[in-house]
Design an enzyme around this catalytic site. Structure first.
Site, PDB file in Angstrom:
ATOM      1  N   LYS A 183     -46.658 100.544  -6.083  1.00  0.00           N
ATOM      2  CA  LYS A 183     -47.679 101.574  -5.944  1.00  0.00           C
ATOM      3  C   LYS A 183     -48.592 101.198  -4.790  1.00  0.00           C
ATOM      4  O   LYS A 183     -48.442 100.139  -4.183  1.00  0.00           O
ATOM      5  CB  LYS A 183     -48.488 101.744  -7.225  1.00  0.00           C
ATOM      6  CG  LYS A 183     -49.247 100.509  -7.676  1.00  0.00           C
ATOM      7  CD  LYS A 183     -50.117 100.764  -8.891  1.00  0.00           C
ATOM      8  CE  LYS A 183     -49.356 101.143 -10.116  1.00  0.00           C
ATOM      9  NZ  LYS A 183     -50.183 101.205 -11.353  1.00  0.00           N
ATOM     10  N   LYS A 189     -42.071 107.440 -11.201  1.00  0.00           N
ATOM     11  CA  LYS A 189     -43.252 107.803 -11.988  1.00  0.00           C
ATOM     12  C   LYS A 189     -44.080 108.851 -11.247  1.00  0.00           C
ATOM     13  O   LYS A 189     -44.374 108.689 -10.064  1.00  0.00           O
ATOM     14  CB  LYS A 189     -44.123 106.573 -12.252  1.00  0.00           C
ATOM     15  CG  LYS A 189     -43.413 105.477 -13.043  1.00  0.00           C
ATOM     16  CD  LYS A 189     -44.402 104.414 -13.544  1.00  0.00           C
ATOM     17  CE  LYS A 189     -45.167 103.794 -12.423  1.00  0.00           C
ATOM     18  NZ  LYS A 189     -46.150 102.798 -12.913  1.00  0.00           N
TER      19      LYS A 189
END
Length: 250
Positions: free
Chosen positions: A29, A87
């Site tokens: 991320k 995600k």
């Protein structure tokens, strides 16, 4: 319960590789772009190459707006770059219908390219602070869109934690609803070692951490330490063994 660790960069991913036997998923991320901020495709590829081949990589697509086509393309980019878990932070979706529309596009884009990839519909325990979909709606959203997992994290990283916004009994309901729909249930949000008994007890499938395995417990200025990953795993295993013993009535 699987342990997901979120390094901030490729260097930290190499530190995760040193502790690879203690973790299950390496997460990619970009925290300066949000709780589930998306990193660059080349960073996903570099982290994929930096960790052992048998450790799946997950990648966030971002704290996304209600722009289904844009999000589908981003998700495909993450899959092409080597992520096994994709995600999607449903930040800009204010209704379940919007969230389902976004996730259906993601599922089709990802599965057409890589049928074995796992799509994760991610929401926020502190949804009331940002105006997005209710946390307990996530399992139904994931199921109706064809996703593989439902996840909760926290949107605002201000020191508050998962259980501050969704108490354990509601997290247990989240897990129950996910399992009832045949989904994996993932929980994150400043999770600490002393939360593991509760998370194990309610049947969490994946727990996501960063700060808990960083020096000084600081997710922002601290760096992931392999010995802290090992210690966190040991605590996970202890609680799992206790749960197994209780279930066996020993």
């Amino acid at each position: 319960m699987l342990l997901l660790i979120s390094p901030a960069d490729v260097e930290e991913a190499r530190d995760c590789a040193k502790a690879a036997r203690f973790l299950d998923i390496v997460d990619v991320k970009k925290p300066d772009e949000g709780s589930l901020g998306a990193n660059y495709p080349w960073v996903i590829r570099e982290i994929r190459d930096a960790v052992p081949a048998d450790k799946p990589v997950s990648a966030t697509v971002g704290d996304v707006p209600y722009k289904p086509g844009t999000v589908a393309q981003a998700a495909l980019g993450a899959a092409v770059s080597g992520a096994t878990y994709i995600k999607v932070g449903l930040y800009g979706c204010t209704t379940p219908d919007q969230a389902i529309t976004v996730m259906r596009g993601v599922v089709r884009a990802v599965k057409d390219h890589r049928p074995d990839a796992l799509v994760v519909a991610s929401g926020y325990a502190d949804a009331h602070r940002i105006g997005c979909v209710n946390p307990l709606a996530l399992p139904d959203i994931a199921a109706r869109s064809g996703s593989d997992a439902a996840m909760l994290d926290t949107a605002v990283k201000d020191g508050t934690r998962l259980f501050d916004h969704v108490p354990p009994e509601l997290c247990a309901e989240f897990v129950r609803r996910a399992h009832g729909a045949g989904l994996l249930a993932a929980l994150a949000g400043s999770v600490r070692a002393d939360d593991l008994g509760t998370l194990t007890g309610i049947g969490t499938d994946i727990v996501g951490v960063r700060g808990a395995v960083c020096e000084r417990g600081d997710r922002t200025t601290g760096r992931i330490q392999p010995h802290l990953v090992a210690a966190f795993r040991a605590e996970m295993d202890r609680h799992r063994q206790e749960q197994t013993t209780l279930a066996a009535g020993i």
